[in-house]
Design an enzyme around this catalytic site. Sequence first.
Site, PDB file in Angstrom:
ATOM      1  N   TRP A  98     156.394 -74.494 -53.696  1.00 40.43           N
ATOM      2  CA  TRP A  98     155.218 -75.032 -54.367  1.00 40.43           C
ATOM      3  C   TRP A  98     155.091 -76.513 -54.113  1.00 40.43           C
ATOM      4  CZ3 TRP A  98     156.178 -74.742 -60.434  1.00 40.43           C
ATOM      5  CH2 TRP A  98     157.509 -75.108 -60.716  1.00 40.43           C
ATOM      6  N   ASN A  99     153.914 -77.023 -54.424  1.00 38.52           N
ATOM      7  CA  ASN A  99     153.620 -78.425 -54.133  1.00 38.52           C
ATOM      8  C   ASN A  99     152.985 -79.096 -55.337  1.00 38.52           C
ATOM      9  OD1 ASN A  99     154.080 -78.281 -51.126  1.00 38.52           O
ATOM     10  ND2 ASN A  99     152.434 -76.774 -51.321  1.00 38.52           N
ATOM     11  N   HIS A 103     136.313 -86.532 -55.923  1.00 41.74           N
ATOM     12  CA  HIS A 103     135.302 -86.406 -54.869  1.00 41.74           C
ATOM     13  C   HIS A 103     135.958 -86.341 -53.494  1.00 41.74           C
ATOM     14  CE1 HIS A 103     131.993 -87.081 -57.779  1.00 41.74           C
ATOM     15  NE2 HIS A 103     132.996 -87.654 -58.443  1.00 41.74           N
ATOM     16  N   HIS A 155     133.275 -80.749 -52.421  1.00 44.42           N
ATOM     17  CA  HIS A 155     133.344 -81.058 -53.851  1.00 44.42           C
ATOM     18  C   HIS A 155     131.968 -81.044 -54.510  1.00 44.42           C
ATOM     19  CE1 HIS A 155     132.719 -85.100 -52.089  1.00 44.42           C
ATOM     20  NE2 HIS A 155     132.139 -85.390 -53.239  1.00 44.42           N
ATOM     21  N   ASP A 181     129.381 -82.621 -57.444  1.00 43.25           N
ATOM     22  CA  ASP A 181     129.019 -83.836 -58.181  1.00 43.25           C
ATOM     23  C   ASP A 181     128.309 -83.450 -59.473  1.00 43.25           C
ATOM     24  OD1 ASP A 181     130.003 -85.339 -56.120  1.00 43.25           O
ATOM     25  OD2 ASP A 181     128.065 -86.175 -55.491  1.00 43.25           O
ATOM     26  N   HIS A 235     128.336 -88.539 -62.627  1.00 47.45           N
ATOM     27  CA  HIS A 235     128.868 -89.284 -61.483  1.00 47.45           C
ATOM     28  C   HIS A 235     128.040 -90.544 -61.223  1.00 47.45           C
ATOM     29  CE1 HIS A 235     130.704 -90.263 -57.729  1.00 47.45           C
ATOM     30  NE2 HIS A 235     129.776 -89.742 -56.936  1.00 47.45           N
ATOM     31  N   HIS A 244     121.838 -89.144 -54.961  1.00 46.87           N
ATOM     32  CA  HIS A 244     122.622 -89.348 -56.174  1.00 46.87           C
ATOM     33  C   HIS A 244     121.716 -89.815 -57.315  1.00 46.87           C
ATOM     34  CE1 HIS A 244     125.966 -89.308 -53.284  1.00 46.87           C
ATOM     35  NE2 HIS A 244     126.750 -89.013 -54.317  1.00 46.87           N
TER      36      HIS A 244
END
Lengths: 257, 387, 401
Positions: free
Chosen positions: A61-62, A69, A73, A75, A79, A207
């Site tokens: 595992w990590n 973002h 991804h 928004d 944001h 945006h």
Amino acid sequence: MSSLADFAADLASGSITVVDLTQTLSADFPTITLPPEFGQCAPFRLEEISRYDSRGPAWYWNNFSCGEHTGTHYDAPIHWVSGKDFPNNTVDTIPASKFIAPAVVIDCSKETAGNHDFVLTRAVLETWESRHGHIPAGGWVLLRTDWSKRSGAAYANMREDGAHTPGPDPEAVRFLVEERDVLGFGTETIGTDAGQAHLFTPPYPAHFYMHGKGRYGLQCLCNLDLLPATGAVIVSPPLKIQGGSGSPLRVLALVMA
Amino acid sequence: MRRGYDGVVVTAPTTIPYERYSIHSAHRWIGQALAAALKRAGLRPRDVDGFCCSSFSLGLDTAVGLTQHFGISPRWLDHIPMGGASGIAALRRAARAVQAGDADIVACVAGDTNHPDSFRQQLTGFSRFSTDAVYPYGAGGPNMSFALLTDAYMRTYGATREDFGRICVSQRSNARNTPHALMKRPLTLEQYLAARPIADPIALFDCVMPCAGAEAFLVMRDETARALGLPSARLLSTIERHNAFAEDPIQLRGGWAVDRDELYGMAGVGPGDIDLLETYDDYPVIIMMQIEDLGFCAKGEAPAFVRAHDLRVTGDFPHNTSGGQLSVGQAGAAGGHLGLVEAIRQLTGETLGAKVADAKLAMVSGFGMINYDRGLCSGAAILAAGG
Amino acid sequence: MVPPPKRKNPLRRTQAPLLPPSARSRTALGITAAAAQGRFVLQVCAACETVQYPPREICGACLGDELAWRAVPSEGTLLAATTIRISGDPYFRERMPWRTGTVAMDAGPTVIAHVQASLVPGDRARLVQKLDRAGQGVMVALPLAATHDSLDDPMMRELTNDPQDRRVLVTDGRHPIGQAVARALLAAGAHVVLGIADIWKPFASVDGAEMIELDLTDADSVRRCAAAYGGRLEIVVNTGLYTRPGGILARGDLTTARVEMEAAYFGPMRLAQALGPALRSRAADGTHPACAWVNVLSVYALTNLPSWGTTSASQAAALSLSQALRADLRPIRVVNVLVGPLDDEWHQTVPSPKVAPTALATAIVRALRDGIEDVAVGDVAQDILARWLDDPKILERELAT
Ligand SMILES: [Zn+2]
């Protein structure tokens, strides 16, 4: 009930196919770069915890870390400053019903191939509508540029004066939000806005206007070339980060075969 | 004038035959030597009221621990950390103890064991100065230290490799009859000169071979020895000096040069009266310094001296008559007793090997402890036959 | 001069690294401390001025106990020399023959030293103090007239880290320091591999350097670099000096501080974990073995400059990391290069003097060639270091204005 059962049967039979619109989250995938005096979005990073070794003999595992973002991804309205005061404007409060919605795909891949700074205008949208009909309210508008087929430096496409990638102009975004009442806007590039969108008035119109009307954004999408111009359904639930402005996510498209 | 050693004798010369490597500890070697010396004198452990020990490989133990280990209860005890000068130093201290009545019978024992890696381990922590300022410079050990002294001596006084070779070849000849000598194969000057270089100008036959072994002798009053029926040698005089000529930038002389007049004066003899000389011989250069500094020739003339004299047992200047450490082996601190024990043997007629004809007066000298760039301890004694 | 390395015989086992004898008294470490900075010092008695050697607790002339390390004249005469051909020590055994000699210093003491090949007894000599592969100070006798090339022999190679004909990874080709260091190393005869993070952003190549993708903050990138270059690097120069103005309170958050820690501490740690074992294992490999790891650090790693408070803290962590690496990587030499304000965009408003990246690069090459372990570059760094050595508490208060 029966329609959901039909849906499941169609999925099982393959008459509905699932297209993955997600880039692989990796450390070397480009992230948004702001002038160095601003705070920076942390790139995706993976640190191994154990891999069937002395740190954990039977398991791998990590730990990962990244900004909200990074990679493919989502928004949320909060944001952007224009969307900061909406109710339910964070990824954890957006109604779950908004995470499954139809999409139209505006194919500008030919135009973009010859012009990295291609601008999606109202005229382009109206031309598309003349062929495919009105962009429906409550759905995603996805801008196909085939930009996702690029990688590394060609994908970021940064020059002395910043990134050169396609995106919408203010009028196009206002048209989508105010006249077509779309759910959100999605792109294959690092942002929903063009690389040179700081030169528009207002800067970063996708945006500014999308979030300014409580709409959503998807970026770093891929495989848009596998979607029909109309008729796809997008499944895009972001991570339920408390107060989050966005999140990496898996984006799936359901398409009739 | 120092008080003499009237009535003090040395007796019971004892050697435990050397071995190149031993699986045993130094305790065993020292204990065996003590047992053998007492057996020779017909004494029991409780008869020994003085004990003096020298060793590099006892670990954390000293003479103190050995009393319990060996079951002895001495009223006089000493531990001498002077390496090649430990025999003379032990003798001096024991003689005064016996003379003053602090002890009646002092057993002086030196012994060390040798394991395949013990020499290297001993070098790494030999002294503070050597850890800080010698060993990191090529880790050549005493070969390196004496190579530098030999190089300086050769440059200053014109000594040649042949001159050193003469000493080594004579000693090898002397070792022929010494049963426990580790190197008895005859050595020619040609072989000496052709030997594998170790640290220029030192080559293989300039170096002693580290080994395991032990040496012992007893110090007592003349009447005690007579009562025990022991042949003995009389102690006429001794000297001891440490860190002499500290101002010399490199060692070309030792402390003997400071004290030799007293050595002869106390004994009432001169260099020409000495019948045999046992020097400390871990490398031939230091033999040359002893021959000079003890007055057998002028400073810088030892090369000519060894060319002019026959150093074999049968020669006109019998020297290191058992073969010395160069042929017998260097059993650690026992190397500092080897010459003294051999001198007692020659004077009492109990020789293991060849005998110096009509030996009446013997000189023994010691040299020890390359703490940094030079040997710090020097000592010498004159012994006479007829206890 | 040592000729360039021959191509390795792949059927021969790589010689494992060994350390020369490293035991010393605490007092003797005064020489190690001087050698680390390229100075030459011996103890001098405060009472009688007698210069002492070997290192002592008590004056050998007057029993005084105040023996301060001081710069003293380092010349003398070589009285005797030997070529050691047999040594019981495994390190020296592999490096036989080895020349050692006795030097009578003009200042008084007799010194047993490593002796450079061309010196013969009777010659005048200059003693220098160098760090050996155990990281301990040793005395070396050199000819009075010597050039870099005339001294370049196997013995001096054990005591220095000349980049000539060595392969050097410079971690950050985006940073002006990395660019300057790459150019200086190329000029010094090294093969340079220059790392570029975020390779998707534009970057300037350095002519002659091999440009590779390397981002110390990315475990996978570091792993890929180690897989490709781990077995064929002799020197690593970590040039990613990430300094940003701002005090702890002025920052108000941890975002930039985290990036600073990634750049200064976690990134180099990642690189050390990925490259260190391979580098160390090749520390005796051939005529040009792996030999050095250089860290460029802000001098404010020593004491925090509050107006650059978070950067200083991250640099303190980097310095501490570097100290730990010195033990872990031995016999690889870890060189710390302390620097004051750089003449770069982040110090635009800071008044002069500032250090030009080229000056820093020159200092790094010199430190490698001279075998130095600690170097302060530029007036500010040297001034801060001097104040720190004088009294760290006073410096702390001085900087906290
Ligand atoms: Zn003094």
